[in-house]
Scaffold this motif. Sequence first.
Motif, PDB file in Angstrom:
ATOM      1  N   ILE A  23      24.108   2.207 -50.794  1.00 40.67           N
ATOM      2  CA  ILE A  23      23.571   2.859 -49.601  1.00 40.67           C
ATOM      3  C   ILE A  23      24.710   3.169 -48.639  1.00 40.67           C
ATOM      4  O   ILE A  23      25.588   2.335 -48.415  1.00 40.67           O
ATOM      5  CB  ILE A  23      22.524   1.961 -48.901  1.00 40.67           C
ATOM      6  CG1 ILE A  23      21.325   1.738 -49.811  1.00 40.67           C
ATOM      7  CG2 ILE A  23      22.078   2.583 -47.577  1.00 40.67           C
ATOM      8  CD1 ILE A  23      20.298   0.771 -49.257  1.00 40.67           C
ATOM      9  N   GLN A  24      24.706   4.363 -48.085  1.00 45.34           N
ATOM     10  CA  GLN A  24      25.761   4.750 -47.142  1.00 45.34           C
ATOM     11  C   GLN A  24      25.212   4.777 -45.724  1.00 45.34           C
ATOM     12  O   GLN A  24      24.134   5.294 -45.463  1.00 45.34           O
ATOM     13  CB  GLN A  24      26.333   6.117 -47.501  1.00 45.34           C
ATOM     14  CG  GLN A  24      27.508   6.538 -46.615  1.00 45.34           C
ATOM     15  CD  GLN A  24      28.229   7.744 -47.167  1.00 45.34           C
ATOM     16  OE1 GLN A  24      29.052   7.643 -48.074  1.00 45.34           O
ATOM     17  NE2 GLN A  24      27.918   8.907 -46.634  1.00 45.34           N
ATOM     18  N   TYR A  25      25.977   4.180 -44.813  1.00 48.19           N
ATOM     19  CA  TYR A  25      25.646   4.161 -43.386  1.00 48.19           C
ATOM     20  C   TYR A  25      26.725   4.913 -42.626  1.00 48.19           C
ATOM     21  O   TYR A  25      27.837   5.106 -43.119  1.00 48.19           O
ATOM     22  CB  TYR A  25      25.560   2.719 -42.870  1.00 48.19           C
ATOM     23  CG  TYR A  25      24.557   1.860 -43.596  1.00 48.19           C
ATOM     24  CD1 TYR A  25      23.234   1.794 -43.168  1.00 48.19           C
ATOM     25  CD2 TYR A  25      24.936   1.125 -44.715  1.00 48.19           C
ATOM     26  CE1 TYR A  25      22.311   1.018 -43.850  1.00 48.19           C
ATOM     27  CE2 TYR A  25      24.011   0.342 -45.394  1.00 48.19           C
ATOM     28  CZ  TYR A  25      22.702   0.294 -44.962  1.00 48.19           C
ATOM     29  OH  TYR A  25      21.791  -0.475 -45.632  1.00 48.19           O
ATOM     30  N   LYS A  26      26.375   5.328 -41.421  1.00 47.96           N
ATOM     31  CA  LYS A  26      27.404   5.938 -40.580  1.00 47.96           C
ATOM     32  C   LYS A  26      27.387   5.288 -39.200  1.00 47.96           C
ATOM     33  O   LYS A  26      26.357   4.783 -38.733  1.00 47.96           O
ATOM     34  CB  LYS A  26      27.214   7.449 -40.473  1.00 47.96           C
ATOM     35  CG  LYS A  26      25.942   7.919 -39.800  1.00 47.96           C
ATOM     36  CD  LYS A  26      25.910   9.450 -39.787  1.00 47.96           C
ATOM     37  CE  LYS A  26      24.629   9.958 -39.127  1.00 47.96           C
ATOM     38  NZ  LYS A  26      24.572  11.437 -39.108  1.00 47.96           N
ATOM     39  N   SER A  27      28.547   5.293 -38.574  1.00 48.29           N
ATOM     40  CA  SER A  27      28.706   4.682 -37.265  1.00 48.29           C
ATOM     41  C   SER A  27      29.817   5.418 -36.530  1.00 48.29           C
ATOM     42  O   SER A  27      30.606   6.144 -37.143  1.00 48.29           O
ATOM     43  CB  SER A  27      29.030   3.190 -37.400  1.00 48.29           C
ATOM     44  OG  SER A  27      29.209   2.606 -36.129  1.00 48.29           O
ATOM     45  N   ARG A  28      29.886   5.198 -35.224  1.00 42.95           N
ATOM     46  CA  ARG A  28      30.923   5.837 -34.416  1.00 42.95           C
ATOM     47  C   ARG A  28      31.817   4.767 -33.802  1.00 42.95           C
ATOM     48  O   ARG A  28      31.345   3.704 -33.404  1.00 42.95           O
ATOM     49  CB  ARG A  28      30.292   6.694 -33.312  1.00 42.95           C
ATOM     50  CG  ARG A  28      31.282   7.630 -32.620  1.00 42.95           C
ATOM     51  CD  ARG A  28      30.559   8.535 -31.631  1.00 42.95           C
ATOM     52  NE  ARG A  28      29.557   9.369 -32.264  1.00 42.95           N
ATOM     53  CZ  ARG A  28      29.820  10.545 -32.847  1.00 42.95           C
ATOM     54  NH1 ARG A  28      31.070  10.983 -32.897  1.00 42.95           N
ATOM     55  NH2 ARG A  28      28.853  11.247 -33.380  1.00 42.95           N
ATOM     56  N   ILE A  29      33.112   5.040 -33.751  1.00 42.06           N
ATOM     57  CA  ILE A  29      34.048   4.113 -33.132  1.00 42.06           C
ATOM     58  C   ILE A  29      33.906   4.174 -31.616  1.00 42.06           C
ATOM     59  O   ILE A  29      34.027   5.243 -31.013  1.00 42.06           O
ATOM     60  CB  ILE A  29      35.494   4.440 -33.539  1.00 42.06           C
ATOM     61  CG1 ILE A  29      35.671   4.294 -35.053  1.00 42.06           C
ATOM     62  CG2 ILE A  29      36.483   3.531 -32.795  1.00 42.06           C
ATOM     63  CD1 ILE A  29      37.053   4.695 -35.555  1.00 42.06           C
ATOM     64  N   GLY A  30      33.626   3.007 -31.016  1.00 45.96           N
ATOM     65  CA  GLY A  30      33.470   2.948 -29.564  1.00 45.96           C
ATOM     66  C   GLY A  30      34.720   2.502 -28.842  1.00 45.96           C
ATOM     67  O   GLY A  30      34.964   2.911 -27.696  1.00 45.96           O
ATOM     68  N   ASP A  31      35.522   1.660 -29.500  1.00 43.93           N
ATOM     69  CA  ASP A  31      36.725   1.131 -28.860  1.00 43.93           C
ATOM     70  C   ASP A  31      37.615   0.505 -29.933  1.00 43.93           C
ATOM     71  O   ASP A  31      37.173   0.266 -31.059  1.00 43.93           O
ATOM     72  CB  ASP A  31      36.346   0.096 -27.797  1.00 43.93           C
ATOM     73  CG  ASP A  31      37.440  -0.111 -26.760  1.00 43.93           C
ATOM     74  OD1 ASP A  31      38.499   0.559 -26.849  1.00 43.93           O
ATOM     75  OD2 ASP A  31      37.248  -0.944 -25.844  1.00 43.93           O
ATOM     76  N   MET A  32      38.844   0.228 -29.560  1.00 43.31           N
ATOM     77  CA  MET A  32      39.793  -0.443 -30.453  1.00 43.31           C
ATOM     78  C   MET A  32      40.657  -1.392 -29.641  1.00 43.31           C
ATOM     79  O   MET A  32      40.865  -1.194 -28.444  1.00 43.31           O
ATOM     80  CB  MET A  32      40.725   0.573 -31.143  1.00 43.31           C
ATOM     81  CG  MET A  32      40.089   1.492 -32.148  1.00 43.31           C
ATOM     82  SD  MET A  32      41.390   2.417 -33.010  1.00 43.31           S
ATOM     83  CE  MET A  32      40.407   3.571 -33.958  1.00 43.31           C
ATOM     84  N   ASP A  33      41.162  -2.421 -30.307  1.00 42.55           N
ATOM     85  CA  ASP A  33      42.220  -3.227 -29.724  1.00 42.55           C
ATOM     86  C   ASP A  33      43.224  -3.546 -30.832  1.00 42.55           C
ATOM     87  O   ASP A  33      43.188  -2.932 -31.899  1.00 42.55           O
ATOM     88  CB  ASP A  33      41.678  -4.494 -29.038  1.00 42.55           C
ATOM     89  CG  ASP A  33      40.859  -5.368 -29.967  1.00 42.55           C
ATOM     90  OD1 ASP A  33      41.189  -5.439 -31.168  1.00 42.55           O
ATOM     91  OD2 ASP A  33      39.883  -5.995 -29.504  1.00 42.55           O
ATOM     92  N   GLU A  34      44.116  -4.503 -30.602  1.00 39.39           N
ATOM     93  CA  GLU A  34      45.210  -4.734 -31.537  1.00 39.39           C
ATOM     94  C   GLU A  34      44.745  -5.115 -32.939  1.00 39.39           C
ATOM     95  O   GLU A  34      45.350  -4.733 -33.931  1.00 39.39           O
ATOM     96  CB  GLU A  34      46.147  -5.828 -30.999  1.00 39.39           C
ATOM     97  CG  GLU A  34      47.069  -5.348 -29.895  1.00 39.39           C
ATOM     98  CD  GLU A  34      48.100  -6.396 -29.539  1.00 39.39           C
ATOM     99  OE1 GLU A  34      48.163  -7.426 -30.236  1.00 39.39           O
ATOM    100  OE2 GLU A  34      48.833  -6.184 -28.565  1.00 39.39           O
ATOM    101  N   ASP A  35      43.663  -5.923 -33.014  1.00 34.61           N
ATOM    102  CA  ASP A  35      43.254  -6.423 -34.335  1.00 34.61           C
ATOM    103  C   ASP A  35      41.852  -6.027 -34.745  1.00 34.61           C
ATOM    104  O   ASP A  35      41.374  -6.455 -35.788  1.00 34.61           O
ATOM    105  CB  ASP A  35      43.397  -7.952 -34.399  1.00 34.61           C
ATOM    106  CG  ASP A  35      42.492  -8.669 -33.407  1.00 34.61           C
ATOM    107  OD1 ASP A  35      41.819  -7.978 -32.612  1.00 34.61           O
ATOM    108  OD2 ASP A  35      42.459  -9.908 -33.435  1.00 34.61           O
TER     109      ASP A  35
END
Length: 216
Positions: A23-35
Amino acid sequence: MYPKIGDLLFISVDSGDEKEANIQYKSRIGDMDEDSILIEVPMQEGTGRLKRMFIGDELSIFFMTEGGIKNYFNSYVFGYKEDVIRMVRIRRPEPESISKIQRRSFLRVHAELEVAVKTDKMLRFVTRTDDVGGGGLSFYCDANHRISEGEGISCWVLVPYKNGSIEHVPFNGEVVRIKVLENGRKIVMVKFTTIADMERQKLIRYCFERQFDFRR
């Protein structure tokens, strides 16, 4: 090429269940940090069903770049963030691990490690693993051991490294699938439900050492 905040990610979950893994899902990147990368709760394409993510879930992910090129990487869930909407925290990949070639379940390797098991029904035994990974493992179980899918277990696994050191890695897990062998023995497939990130890293280190041996 590295994904950016706002990019769509297309996600498959290695749950030990072949149907779920397709099954394939999709999502959106909301934020990032170092790790880590923080993503919205994934949604199943076509149905809109939200996917509940558990700490330890292993993920095969791709994102699109110019020209419709798919860029793959593997990760796992290791936390959450409560904001305006709930975000799922996944391990940020190293740039060199992002590839045009899909490598699913790269953290899972064949390994016969000693594992001590205690089930919710207070059954206790020591056995050997069939494989281990950053999100779960499989172990052998005698035919007379009563264990069922969906059951919770608490364990420790003995992890030896090439330098001679040995670690005891504790975790709690859930039985996701049981395969009965021709001789009556069973292979019990488990996903981690509670494991400290430091302990998970010990397993991942072991898996990378084993992969290196396999490549050689």
